[in-house]
Design an enzyme around this catalytic site. Structure first.
Site, PDB file in Angstrom:
ATOM      1  N   PRO A  41     -66.874  20.879  24.369  1.00  0.00           N
ATOM      2  CA  PRO A  41     -67.050  19.642  25.013  1.00  0.00           C
ATOM      3  C   PRO A  41     -66.204  19.502  26.246  1.00  0.00           C
ATOM      4  CG  PRO A  41     -66.799  19.326  22.647  1.00  0.00           C
ATOM      5  CD  PRO A  41     -66.629  20.713  22.921  1.00  0.00           C
ATOM      6  N   GLY A  45     -63.715  18.082  28.518  1.00  0.00           N
ATOM      7  CA  GLY A  45     -62.390  17.279  28.306  1.00  0.00           C
ATOM      8  C   GLY A  45     -61.978  17.749  27.094  1.00  0.00           C
ATOM      9  N   CYS A  46     -62.458  18.782  26.357  1.00  0.00           N
ATOM     10  CA  CYS A  46     -61.795  18.830  24.883  1.00  0.00           C
ATOM     11  C   CYS A  46     -60.852  20.191  25.299  1.00  0.00           C
ATOM     12  CB  CYS A  46     -62.879  19.343  24.133  1.00  0.00           C
ATOM     13  SG  CYS A  46     -62.363  19.557  22.460  1.00  0.00           S
ATOM     14  N   VAL A  47     -59.505  19.823  24.729  1.00  0.00           N
ATOM     15  CA  VAL A  47     -58.707  21.019  25.142  1.00  0.00           C
ATOM     16  C   VAL A  47     -58.226  21.873  23.797  1.00  0.00           C
ATOM     17  CG1 VAL A  47     -57.740  20.199  27.311  1.00  0.00           C
ATOM     18  CG2 VAL A  47     -56.988  18.981  25.192  1.00  0.00           C
TER      19      VAL A  47
END
Lengths: 102, 110, 134
Positions: B106, B108-110
């Protein structure tokens, strides 16, 4: 004093200056930097518009960018002030925020 | 990196996400889950299919917050909680479920 | 933490440069911080919202459907400058309908797109805390 509008594109190549003049409220300031400084000269296709905008805004041009491009201060539209990098920083501090018209 | 399955090789990124969306199959999803020590049941599939539909429509994998809200709306309020989704996908619902769904990680998913 | 007002100013057409996609990604990532976010579309930026974009033949990602997900991310203030639309011969009907659901109004579906004059947009710019340009 709220928004410092910054224009860094030549008015003859891009419409950044147009957008800025359309969307900046009176009492804002406009700082011309990089290729944006070409809008500060007298006798160009945009100088009437810039001169008219001076009734609404204080307009500044960044002197290192003028010098680099061989535009001497005596060729600027009357009333345009020049600032050096320290002046740029001071302007950025004097206003709440800046808007860069890319 | 790559994933071997059924005599074929599928290209993945360094975290095991499929590089080509079109490589995905239910079979491959089960295989990826197995590699993580998980088994996919009906409840997992509900979320995985939801994510695939979401991607198809919007071209993104939703953030967890968005996923939770949307699952609640689509699959029932009791399922629209992060507790429910984390129980299904303990490595993080958006992250893990997206992997099995064959979607990119996703935004913005780090 | 008190939320701040963020305005993303979009002035570039969608597929000729990376600005539009980058802006959208920053908006989506930034949405996690739950600030008060507005988007403005000015000049060629209005082309980002056109209906029927199809990049299949370009082989690049078509991110235009992603704008329709903004409502899910609680982004409901999308301002389009009327003068920019008019200069390009466009009207609201040429733009993707973008909506959000108002939780405080029984999830009623509402329009996210607001067509505003230059003057109104200038006022909106003035009201922001942070201005981000793409």
């Amino acid at each position: 004093m709220s928004v410092l509008h910054i224009v860094n594109k030549s008015p003859f190549e891009r419409n950044s200056l147009d957008a800025c003049l359309r969307l900046a409220q009176a009492d804002s300031a406009i700082l011309l930097i990089e290729d944006g400084i070409y809008a500060a000269q007298q006798g160009t296709a945009v100088s009437d518009r810039v001169a008219a905008a001076m009734a609404k805004y204080q307009i500044y041009a960044l002197s290192p960018d003028l010098q680099a491009r061989g535009i001497s201060e005596d060729r600027l539209i009357d009333g345009i002030k020049t600032v050096d990098y320290d002046g740029f920083v001071q302007l950025a501090c004097d206003f709440d925020k800046s808007q860069s018209w890319l | 990196m790559a994933l071997e399955h059924g005599g074929k090789t599928y290209e993945t990124d360094e975290e095991g996400y499929l590089v080509n969306l079109s490589d995905w199959s239910e079979d491959l999803a089960n295989e990826m889950a197995k590699a993580d020590g998980a088994a996919l049941g009906e409840n997992h599939w509900e979320v995985i299919n939801f994510l695939r539909d979401y991607y198809e429509e919007y071209q993104i994998a939703p953030a967890v917050r968005v996923l939770t809200k949307a699952v609640g709306k689509k699959l029932g309020k009791d399922k629209g909680t992060s507790k429910y989704l984390y129980e299904l996908f303990p490595y993080g619902p958006a992250k893990q479920a997206c992997k099995y769904a064959g979607l990119p990680k996703p935004t913005g998913c780090v | 933490m008190a939320s701040k007002r963020f305005l993303y100013m979009n002035r570039k057409a969608p597929h000729g440069s990376v600005y539009a996609l980058e802006s959208l990604e920053v908006v989506l990532i930034g949405a996690a911080f739950e600030q008060d976010v507005s988007l403005a579309f000015v000049d060629d930026g209005v082309y980002q919202l056109l209906l029927n974009q199809d990049t299949a033949a370009l082989g690049s990602k078509n991110f235009s459907p992603t704008f329709k997900a903004l409502g899910d991310y609680d982004i409901s203030k999308i301002y389009v400058e009327a003068e920019s639309l008019e200069a390009r011969g466009l009207t609201r009907d040429d733009l993707m309908p973008l909506t959000w659901e108002d939780e405080d109004d029984d999830w009623a579906e509402k329009d996210s797109i607001h067509i505003v004059s230059s003057e109104a947009l200038a006022e909106i710019i003035e009201q922001q805390d942070v201005l981000l340009n793409f």
